[in-house]
Design a protein around this motif. Structure first.
Motif, PDB file in Angstrom:
ATOM      1  N   ARG A  49     -34.034  21.456 -27.218  1.00  0.00           N
ATOM      2  CA  ARG A  49     -35.394  22.082 -26.698  1.00  0.00           C
ATOM      3  C   ARG A  49     -36.676  20.767 -27.333  1.00  0.00           C
ATOM      4  N   LYS A  50     -37.464  20.664 -26.401  1.00  0.00           N
ATOM      5  CA  LYS A  50     -39.012  19.802 -27.603  1.00  0.00           C
ATOM      6  C   LYS A  50     -39.920  20.462 -28.271  1.00  0.00           C
ATOM      7  N   VAL A  51     -40.038  20.430 -29.685  1.00  0.00           N
ATOM      8  CA  VAL A  51     -40.755  21.034 -30.074  1.00  0.00           C
ATOM      9  C   VAL A  51     -41.760  20.078 -31.507  1.00  0.00           C
ATOM     10  N   LYS A  52     -42.554  20.405 -31.632  1.00  0.00           N
ATOM     11  CA  LYS A  52     -43.676  20.222 -32.787  1.00  0.00           C
ATOM     12  C   LYS A  52     -42.518  18.578 -33.742  1.00  0.00           C
ATOM     13  N   GLY A  53     -43.110  17.872 -33.990  1.00  0.00           N
ATOM     14  CA  GLY A  53     -42.487  16.943 -35.099  1.00  0.00           C
ATOM     15  C   GLY A  53     -40.535  16.888 -35.163  1.00  0.00           C
ATOM     16  N   GLY A  54     -40.323  16.751 -33.597  1.00  0.00           N
ATOM     17  CA  GLY A  54     -38.931  16.503 -33.232  1.00  0.00           C
ATOM     18  C   GLY A  54     -38.062  17.221 -32.255  1.00  0.00           C
ATOM     19  N   LEU A  55     -37.333  17.812 -32.496  1.00  0.00           N
ATOM     20  CA  LEU A  55     -35.772  17.998 -31.829  1.00  0.00           C
ATOM     21  C   LEU A  55     -34.777  18.674 -32.546  1.00  0.00           C
ATOM     22  N   MET A  56     -34.883  20.368 -31.449  1.00  0.00           N
ATOM     23  CA  MET A  56     -33.891  20.982 -31.540  1.00  0.00           C
ATOM     24  C   MET A  56     -32.851  20.879 -30.968  1.00  0.00           C
ATOM     25  N   VAL A  57     -31.492  20.819 -31.591  1.00  0.00           N
ATOM     26  CA  VAL A  57     -30.312  20.403 -31.433  1.00  0.00           C
ATOM     27  C   VAL A  57     -28.894  21.530 -31.505  1.00  0.00           C
ATOM     28  N   GLU A  58     -28.194  21.642 -30.813  1.00  0.00           N
ATOM     29  CA  GLU A  58     -27.086  22.248 -30.837  1.00  0.00           C
ATOM     30  C   GLU A  58     -26.045  21.488 -31.912  1.00  0.00           C
ATOM     31  N   CYS A  59     -25.009  22.775 -32.393  1.00  0.00           N
ATOM     32  CA  CYS A  59     -23.647  21.994 -33.552  1.00  0.00           C
ATOM     33  C   CYS A  59     -23.173  22.974 -33.867  1.00  0.00           C
ATOM     34  N   CYS A  60     -21.879  22.869 -33.300  1.00  0.00           N
ATOM     35  CA  CYS A  60     -20.978  23.869 -33.400  1.00  0.00           C
ATOM     36  C   CYS A  60     -21.557  25.429 -32.760  1.00  0.00           C
ATOM     37  N   GLY A  61     -22.609  25.323 -31.974  1.00  0.00           N
ATOM     38  CA  GLY A  61     -23.285  26.632 -31.731  1.00  0.00           C
ATOM     39  C   GLY A  61     -24.336  26.882 -32.213  1.00  0.00           C
ATOM     40  N   LEU A  62     -24.361  26.320 -33.619  1.00  0.00           N
ATOM     41  CA  LEU A  62     -25.734  26.338 -34.491  1.00  0.00           C
ATOM     42  C   LEU A  62     -26.937  25.471 -34.224  1.00  0.00           C
ATOM     43  N   GLU A  63     -28.094  25.902 -34.311  1.00  0.00           N
ATOM     44  CA  GLU A  63     -29.231  25.150 -33.525  1.00  0.00           C
ATOM     45  C   GLU A  63     -29.878  24.412 -35.422  1.00  0.00           C
ATOM     46  N   GLY A  64     -30.113  22.997 -35.195  1.00  0.00           N
ATOM     47  CA  GLY A  64     -30.741  22.204 -35.557  1.00  0.00           C
ATOM     48  C   GLY A  64     -31.420  21.135 -35.428  1.00  0.00           C
ATOM     49  N   PHE A  65     -31.903  20.347 -36.885  1.00  0.00           N
ATOM     50  CA  PHE A  65     -33.058  20.426 -36.096  1.00  0.00           C
ATOM     51  C   PHE A  65     -33.404  18.580 -36.134  1.00  0.00           C
ATOM     52  N   VAL A  66     -33.851  18.029 -35.918  1.00  0.00           N
ATOM     53  CA  VAL A  66     -33.963  16.529 -35.860  1.00  0.00           C
ATOM     54  C   VAL A  66     -35.414  15.765 -35.772  1.00  0.00           C
ATOM     55  N   PRO A  67     -35.996  15.761 -36.789  1.00  0.00           N
ATOM     56  CA  PRO A  67     -37.227  15.466 -36.799  1.00  0.00           C
ATOM     57  C   PRO A  67     -37.256  13.748 -35.644  1.00  0.00           C
ATOM     58  N   ILE A  68     -38.511  13.900 -35.451  1.00  0.00           N
ATOM     59  CA  ILE A  68     -38.953  12.388 -34.633  1.00  0.00           C
ATOM     60  C   ILE A  68     -38.712  11.111 -35.270  1.00  0.00           C
ATOM     61  N   SER A  69     -39.032  11.083 -36.309  1.00  0.00           N
ATOM     62  CA  SER A  69     -38.687   9.411 -37.316  1.00  0.00           C
ATOM     63  C   SER A  69     -37.455   9.527 -37.192  1.00  0.00           C
ATOM     64  N   HIS A  70     -36.075  10.410 -36.900  1.00  0.00           N
ATOM     65  CA  HIS A  70     -34.699  10.592 -36.921  1.00  0.00           C
ATOM     66  C   HIS A  70     -34.271  10.524 -35.666  1.00  0.00           C
ATOM     67  N   LEU A  71     -35.174  10.043 -34.474  1.00  0.00           N
ATOM     68  CA  LEU A  71     -34.342  10.066 -33.272  1.00  0.00           C
ATOM     69  C   LEU A  71     -33.805   8.897 -32.651  1.00  0.00           C
ATOM     70  N   ALA A  72     -34.929   7.672 -33.352  1.00  0.00           N
ATOM     71  CA  ALA A  72     -34.542   5.873 -32.843  1.00  0.00           C
ATOM     72  C   ALA A  72     -34.827   5.416 -34.163  1.00  0.00           C
ATOM     73  N   GLU A  73     -34.686   4.291 -34.040  1.00  0.00           N
ATOM     74  CA  GLU A  73     -35.181   2.899 -34.777  1.00  0.00           C
ATOM     75  C   GLU A  73     -36.253   2.923 -35.753  1.00  0.00           C
ATOM     76  N   GLU A  74     -36.113   2.673 -36.998  1.00  0.00           N
ATOM     77  CA  GLU A  74     -37.281   2.996 -37.490  1.00  0.00           C
ATOM     78  C   GLU A  74     -39.083   2.193 -36.744  1.00  0.00           C
ATOM     79  N   GLY A  75     -39.912   2.582 -36.643  1.00  0.00           N
ATOM     80  CA  GLY A  75     -40.927   1.584 -36.343  1.00  0.00           C
ATOM     81  C   GLY A  75     -41.506   1.633 -35.211  1.00  0.00           C
TER      82      GLY A  75
END
Length: 522
Positions: free
Chosen positions: A146-172
């Motif tokens: 799901r999309k959240v403020k500041g980034g994206l919540m992800v699932e890995c091995c059944g656990l919830e993690g977070f990807v900051p929006i600045s780390h979703l794509a290349e810089e800039g």
């Protein structure tokens, strides 16, 4: 001797009997301990943190009762069934279902209590699985939740993690986290904290590693002037970014179209396919300048053959400024109607005559191919002087409006676009020092036309002509009265002085010198 032997035998027998009794007592003690261990051995095995398998035996208020072989059932609270860090859709347990749980707390004795949790042991299991994967490869697969403020919540091995929006794509490069929801992609772990249940991943690290090789190939194959197919990735107030593979290039406002005063958001939308020409490469900063209009022919290259002076055409007003209005006569070619060529009357602003988006008929006044400029006229096609001779004639009386005053007279408006002059000498039959003494701006007066010259766009009027006698004979002007008054005074002066010489016909014989002398004396 015999007695000693008997006594020794008796002592031996007593010792043996005593040892026998000790062995029996020891055996009884051992049997008692074994039975206790056999009966309550699980008490020693159950401890806080131990993971066991139990059977759900009942549903109670706020949770479930689970049989784990202890002297009392364990209580599994509803809040201990799952946790937000666990990504799952598993339903609540049913009666007689076997589940794996972890002992949270235990109390022995008569008031024995057992509190268990399912999510804690499940979390430990999944965390161990994640660490095992990371030990083999630093890149893991994650799925957008799901999309959240500041980034994206992800699932890995059944656990919830977070990807900051600045780390979703290349810089800039800006990106919408929502596009990754439901998508599986590779990521690298940046941070983990088991105690805080925290996992932070980065997609950018992988993307940038891949882009390095792709950009090297791009810079090798592409040079200035190369035409590429791209896709609009984002739209700003100063231009449009177009993705051309491993890099996003900027198409500045000035390079979007041959037209002027355009708005990027009205011309493009995100995802539009476009053809662009590379006009600049900054390899050091990974920047590429692009142009869309340079993939099309410049309309000014054929303007000279299309447009000539005095041509009349129709166009659309694209912009209105303080100094005039721009009119597009064909796509990519705009001309300026200067404020002086908008109306024959004085106007405060061009918007008093034209408005943006209006279709107008204009006349070409000049074409400058070097500077790519075109001068247009609007008032030239709406000249009220063209039929002025048929509307007005000499000696016609009409009501006019004073529009401005000058030292030498007053300018009056006959009709819109037509002005005439009433000279100061024509303001009144009496002497007028300045026009402001008899007229004021905005005043309406009756005047008579005394001259019309359409070729020179000139009309003269008079107010004093209306003050003449009805017989048509002009009344005495102030200057004539003064002239007569002077002659009369000179005649009286001659009568007061004796005549020195008289000619035979009765006229006085007076020299010029004597006349001047007498005048000076007076």
């Amino acid at each position: 001797m015999t007695e000693e032997m008997m006594n020794e035998g008796l002592r031996t027998t007593d010792v043996e009997n005593a040892e026998g009794r000790e062995v029996e007592e020891t055996g009884e003690a051992q049997e008692t301990m074994e039975s206790i261990l056999e009966q309550y051995g699980e008490v020693e095995e159950l401890h806080r943190g131990k993971i066991v398998t139990g059977t759900v035996v009942n549903v109670v208020d706020g949770g479930w009762l689970v049989d784990v072989g202890y002297k009392c059932e364990g209580f599994l609270p509803a809040k201990e069934w799952s946790h937000r860090v666990l990504v799952e859709d598993e339903a609540e347990p049913a009666i007689d279902e076997k589940i794996q749980i972890q002992v949270v707390s235990i109390r022995h004795g008569e008031e024995a209590q057992l509190l268990v949790s399912r999510w804690r042991c499940e979390f430990d299991r999944r965390w161990s699985e994640l660490e095992s994967k990371l030990a083999q490869n630093e890149v893991v697969s994650v799925k957008g939740i799901r999309k959240v403020k500041g980034g994206l919540m992800v699932e890995c091995c059944g656990l919830e993690g977070f990807v900051p929006i600045s780390h979703l794509a290349e810089e800039g490069r800006g990106v919408n986290p929502g596009k990754f929801v439901g998508e599986v992609f590779d990521a690298k772990l940046m941070e983990k904290d088991k105690k805080k249940h925290r996992l932070v991943f980065s997609r950018r690290m992988i993307v940038e590693e891949t882009l390095v090789a792709e950009r090297e190939s791009f810079y090798t194959d592409v040079a200035e002037g190369t035409v590429l197919d791209g896709e609009v990735s984002s739209i700003t107030s100063f231009g449009v970014f177009v993705n051309v593979g491993p890099i996003d290039g900027l198409v500045h406002m000035s390079e979007l179209s041959w037209k002027r005063n355009i708005k990027p958001k009205e011309m493009f939308k995100k995802g539009d396919p476009v053809k662009v020409r590379v006009i600049g490469i900054d390899r050091e900063n990974n920047r590429v300048s692009l142009s869309i209009k340079q993939t099309e022919n410049d309309p000014w290259t054929t303007a000279a053959s299309k447009w000539k002076k005095n041509d009349v055409t129709k166009g659309i007003v694209t912009n209105v400024t303080d100094f005039g209005a721009f009119v597009e006569v064909e796509p990519g070619i705009e001309g300026l109607i200067h404020i002086g060529d908008l109306s024959w009357t004085r106007i405060k602003h061009p918007r008093d005559v034209l408005r943006k988006g209006q279709e107008v008929e204009v006349q070409v006044l000049d074409v400058d191919m070097e500077k790519k400029r075109m001068s247009l006229g609007y008032k030239q096609l709406n000249d009220p002087w063209n039929d002025i001779a048929s509307k007005y004639s000499k000696d016609q009386d009409l009501t006019v409006k004073v529009v401005r005053l000058a030292d030498f007279g007053a300018f009056v408006e006959i009709e819109e676009g037509v002005e005439g002059l009433i000279h100061i000498s024509q303001l009144s039959t009496k002497r007028v020092e300045k026009p402001g003494d008899v007229l004021s701006e905005g005043q309406e007066v009756l005047a008579r036309i005394i001259e019309i010259n359409p070729s020179e766009r000139r009309m003269r009027l008079s107010i004093s002509a209306l003050e003449e006698p009805a017989g048509g004979e002009p009344s005495a002007r102030p200057r004539d009265e003064e002239r007569r008054r002077g002659k009369q005074e000179r005649g009286d002066h001659h009568d007061r002085h004796p005549q020195k010489n008289v000619m035979s016909d009765g006229e006085a014989n007076v020299t010029i010198g004597e006349f001047l002398k007498n005048s000076l004396q007076d």
